[in-house]
Design an enzyme around this catalytic site. Structure first.
Site, PDB file in Angstrom:
ATOM      1  N   HIS A   1       9.678  11.196  -3.019  1.00 48.81           N
ATOM      2  CA  HIS A   1      10.518  10.023  -3.178  1.00 48.81           C
ATOM      3  C   HIS A   1      11.832  10.196  -2.406  1.00 48.81           C
ATOM      4  CE1 HIS A   1       8.024   8.465  -6.521  1.00 48.81           C
ATOM      5  NE2 HIS A   1       7.848   9.742  -6.789  1.00 48.81           N
ATOM      6  N   ARG A   2      12.519   9.082  -2.211  1.00 52.95           N
ATOM      7  CA  ARG A   2      13.852   9.083  -1.611  1.00 52.95           C
ATOM      8  C   ARG A   2      14.850   9.437  -2.693  1.00 52.95           C
ATOM      9  NH1 ARG A   2      14.976   3.434   0.954  1.00 52.95           N
ATOM     10  NH2 ARG A   2      16.365   2.894  -0.763  1.00 52.95           N
TER      11      ARG A   2
ATOM     12  N   GLU B   1      -2.407  15.830  -6.725  1.00 52.16           N
ATOM     13  CA  GLU B   1      -2.609  16.145  -5.312  1.00 52.16           C
ATOM     14  C   GLU B   1      -2.366  17.615  -4.958  1.00 52.16           C
ATOM     15  OE1 GLU B   1      -1.186  13.319  -6.305  1.00 52.16           O
ATOM     16  OE2 GLU B   1      -2.549  11.807  -5.485  1.00 52.16           O
TER      17      GLU B   1
ATOM     18  N   GLU C   1      14.403   4.955   7.434  1.00 53.60           N
ATOM     19  CA  GLU C   1      13.070   4.988   6.849  1.00 53.60           C
ATOM     20  C   GLU C   1      11.997   4.963   7.943  1.00 53.60           C
ATOM     21  OE1 GLU C   1      11.842   5.553   4.067  1.00 53.60           O
ATOM     22  OE2 GLU C   1      13.260   5.088   2.464  1.00 53.60           O
TER      23      GLU C   1
END
Length: 491
Positions: free
Chosen positions: A169-170, A233, A289
């Site tokens: 995440h950011r 994952e 981004e």
């Protein structure tokens, strides 16, 4: 190093044996905009502002304001280097990851004494504790909302501890013990768990793991439907290395950390609490981004309260990346390729030879599909393959279809296809009014009021550059003599 479990340091030692793949410098660099500015010229690639190029991974060993720490950038900013890191042909990494998802290897728990990531412990209750002084997190540009953790793998679980997952995440450092985390709505399992905690009005314990074996980082970016709720994952990374990822109990929160990370931030996502992402700068911008533009600062990011930071004692490595760089393409694109291959192999086996998500789409927005046709009965199957990919992966916006003789990793070859095997009036299919990624700035109602009702909607486009089967004999490429010993002419 051979018998040592895989971690970032082992990968670096392997890269040092490959000419031109790794470079370290003792020249002082400022983490505030300068570090990313330097790497832009050396090897960021992707859609970072020109000039940039493909270059080595860079280790900055003299980071202004952070003695005894290092910052690594660009470890995965080359598809060929990714192949070296994973010991596999770079052109078929998508299939490697697909196979890894289907053959998971689950993590193993180790004791704290066997967890290098916990050699040094800083507790939030310590006097003078300040995450901004412990973590050498860079800002990518002078307009960023603050220093960002761009390659932190977040480990979290549901309230009952029956499921866990890792995602990226950011995350911006807001003050001495607070991080602002942007959790994109829908799709991410950590977000699903967090909503469960919010309903209970309880903080969600997490660890943010930084400085990892790239097998973990690449594996962490899979999304549904390939890895459904309940699939962690980290299992992919275990399969990629044929050895389980080592995890360890946190020191300050009830959650697991990655034992061989360089840094671990232990924290809690506060329930029903948000804050302005750029509260310290008021620039309206977050950070660059993957589409190549500055992301807009979110007015309501999740509030994350830090409880502890642990790290290695011997020059810990802060790993970072630039949003629109080739590195992001590797992390986001290769798992998406694997997901597309997994889907089309089940639906129309043998018809999609390979898939590539190129830098032009940031790894998410575009895919190139290499199609195999056996007979006239296969004509049209290429469009079905494209529609399958678009329907399953909402962030895809553009699909280019090419024949087997086209090198999907060479954009000159791909664009050549669109100039010699393509007619715009019949080979373009447009699907309006679909969902896509909200970071694409063209997906605003004012850009296209007819098909974009709300931000994050998009028209999706299929470019069919495959030759009609009954005309294939008219599109034979010029055939040159095969010369096996051509390299002698360069000696």
């Amino acid at each position: 190093m051979t018998d040592q479990p895989y971690d970032l340091r082992k990968v670096i030692e392997e890269l040092k044996q490959q000419p031109g793949q790794y470079h370290e410098t003792n020249v002082e660099v400022d983490p505030d905009a300068e570090l990313s500015g330097v790497y832009r010229y050396i090897g960021a690639g992707g859609t970072v502002e020109r000039p940039t190029r493909e270059g080595p991974a860079m280790m900055f060993e003299n980071v202004k304001g952070f003695p005894g720490t290092r910052v690594l950038i660009g470890a995965m900013a080359s598809r060929k280097r990714d192949g070296m890191i994973l010991h596999h042909d770079y052109k078929t990494l998508g299939r490697l990851l697909k196979d890894s998802v289907e053959n998971p290897v689950k993590p193993v728990k180790v004791s704290k004494k066997d967890a290098p990531s916990q050699e040094i412990v800083h507790l939030a209750t310590d006097k003078d504790f300040d995450i901004r002084k412990i973590l050498p997190a860079p800002t990518n540009t002078e307009y960023d909302a603050g220093p960002y953790i761009t390659m932190g793998v977040v480990f979290g679980s549901d309230p009952d501890k029956t499921m866990s997952d890792v995602t990226i995440h950011r995350m911006v450092l807001e003050d001495k013990d607070t991080i602002g985390m942007y959790i994109m709505p829908g799709g991410r399992h950590i977000g699903h768990f967090q909503k469960q905690f919010e309903k209970l009005n309880k903080p969600m314990p997490i660890t943010i793991n930084i400085g990892l074996d790239p097998a973990i980082t690449i594996g962490a970016t899979f999304e549904p439907p390939t890895t459904p709720l309940g699939y962690n994952e980290l299992w992919v990374a275990g399969a990629l290395r044929n050895q389980p990822v080592q995890i360890v109990d946190g020191v300050a929160v009830n959650e697991n950390a990655i034992a061989r990370a360089e840094y671990v931030v232990e924290a809690e996502i506060m329930p029903n609490e948000t804050m302005q992402e750029d509260i310290n700068t008021n620039t309206g911008k977050a950070m660059p981004e993957f589409p190549g533009y500055d992301g807009d600062a979110n007015p309501a990011v999740n509030v994350v309260k830090v409880k502890a930071i642990t790290h290695r004692k011997d020059n810990p490595i802060m790993q970072t990346t630039i949003g629109p760089s080739e590195e992001h393409v590797s992390m986001a694109g290769i798992p998406t390729e694997a997901s597309i291959l997994e889907l089309v192999d089940r639906a129309i086996p043998g018809k999609v030879v390979n898939v590539y998500n190129p830098p032009a789409g940031g790894g998410k927005l575009m895919t190139i599909m290499q199609i195999h046709k056996d007979s006239e009965a296969d004509e049209g199957i290429q469009k079905q393959a494209a529609i399958l990919a678009l329907s399953a992966f909402k962030e895809l916006k553009t699909v280019i279809l090419v024949d087997e003789d086209v090198d999907i990793f060479d954009m000159n070859d791909v664009i050549w296809t669109l100039n010699t095997r393509f007619q715009g009036d019949q080979d373009i299919m447009v699907l309006p009014g679909m969902r896509n990624h909200p970071l694409d700035p063209s997906e605003r109602p004012q850009y296209d009021p007819k098909s974009i009702r709300f931000r994050g909607m998009s028209s999706k486009t299929i470019f069919d550059g495959t030759v009609p089967f009954d005309m294939s004999d008219q599109f034979k490429r010029a055939s040159f003599k095969k010369v096996s010993d051509w390299k002698k002419y360069l000696e």
